[in-house]
Write a protein that holds these residues in place. Sequence first.
Motif, PDB file in Angstrom:
ATOM      1  N   ILE A   3     102.447  32.703  44.714  1.00 41.47           N
ATOM      2  CA  ILE A   3     100.764  33.839  44.467  1.00 41.47           C
ATOM      3  C   ILE A   3     101.175  34.578  45.991  1.00 41.47           C
ATOM      4  N   ARG A   4     101.295  33.712  46.371  1.00 37.22           N
ATOM      5  CA  ARG A   4     100.883  34.781  48.447  1.00 37.22           C
ATOM      6  C   ARG A   4     102.226  35.719  48.668  1.00 37.22           C
ATOM      7  N   LYS A   5     103.423  34.352  48.273  1.00 38.42           N
ATOM      8  CA  LYS A   5     104.615  35.466  47.914  1.00 38.42           C
ATOM      9  C   LYS A   5     105.191  36.375  47.258  1.00 38.42           C
ATOM     10  N   GLU A   6     104.597  36.353  46.411  1.00 42.14           N
ATOM     11  CA  GLU A   6     104.536  37.604  45.183  1.00 42.14           C
ATOM     12  C   GLU A   6     104.112  38.916  45.536  1.00 42.14           C
ATOM     13  N   LEU A   7     103.095  38.486  46.132  1.00 38.85           N
ATOM     14  CA  LEU A   7     102.144  39.637  46.579  1.00 38.85           C
ATOM     15  C   LEU A   7     103.001  40.557  47.872  1.00 38.85           C
ATOM     16  N   GLU A  41     105.966  42.646  60.416  1.00 40.94           N
ATOM     17  CA  GLU A  41     105.912  41.387  60.533  1.00 40.94           C
ATOM     18  C   GLU A  41     104.508  40.368  60.108  1.00 40.94           C
ATOM     19  N   LYS A  42     103.465  41.365  60.576  1.00 38.73           N
ATOM     20  CA  LYS A  42     101.790  40.871  60.349  1.00 38.73           C
ATOM     21  C   LYS A  42     102.228  41.229  59.108  1.00 38.73           C
ATOM     22  N   LEU A  43     102.304  41.514  57.620  1.00 35.49           N
ATOM     23  CA  LEU A  43     102.286  41.471  56.215  1.00 35.49           C
ATOM     24  C   LEU A  43     102.840  39.387  56.453  1.00 35.49           C
ATOM     25  N   LEU A  44     104.247  39.973  56.688  1.00 29.99           N
ATOM     26  CA  LEU A  44     105.203  37.813  56.331  1.00 29.99           C
ATOM     27  C   LEU A  44     103.930  37.520  56.697  1.00 29.99           C
ATOM     28  N   ASP A  45     103.173  37.334  58.043  1.00 26.67           N
ATOM     29  CA  ASP A  45     102.012  36.484  58.556  1.00 26.67           C
ATOM     30  C   ASP A  45     100.816  35.956  57.516  1.00 26.67           C
ATOM     31  N   GLU A  46     101.049  35.280  56.889  1.00 28.84           N
ATOM     32  CA  GLU A  46      99.782  34.919  55.635  1.00 28.84           C
ATOM     33  C   GLU A  46      98.537  34.764  56.781  1.00 28.84           C
ATOM     34  N   GLU A  47      98.413  34.431  57.426  1.00 27.89           N
ATOM     35  CA  GLU A  47      97.137  34.313  58.422  1.00 27.89           C
ATOM     36  C   GLU A  47      96.865  35.761  58.187  1.00 27.89           C
ATOM     37  N   THR A  48      97.268  36.843  58.645  1.00 23.25           N
ATOM     38  CA  THR A  48      96.232  37.695  59.006  1.00 23.25           C
ATOM     39  C   THR A  48      95.262  38.148  57.736  1.00 23.25           C
TER      40      THR A  48
END
Length: 76
Positions: A3-7, A41-48
Amino acid sequence: MNIRKELIEGIIQELIKFLCEDEESSIEAAMGVVYNSQIFEKLLDEETGLYKESSSFIYELLKDELKHGSIIQKEQ
């Protein structure tokens, strides 16, 4: 795909769409702007946790990055 990747993918598509509409950019140019941004870059870093924000909010951050050369968090 989780789901995170889809978002994240959905937000990226929205950012490209917003740039095409607001700046009258071609899809290719808008993709280049988004994919080469700090926001991407920040969007791809799920920890952000940026993927949890609205596309509109992230687009405002992208516009600030484009205007100022870096991500600026405005005080509310």
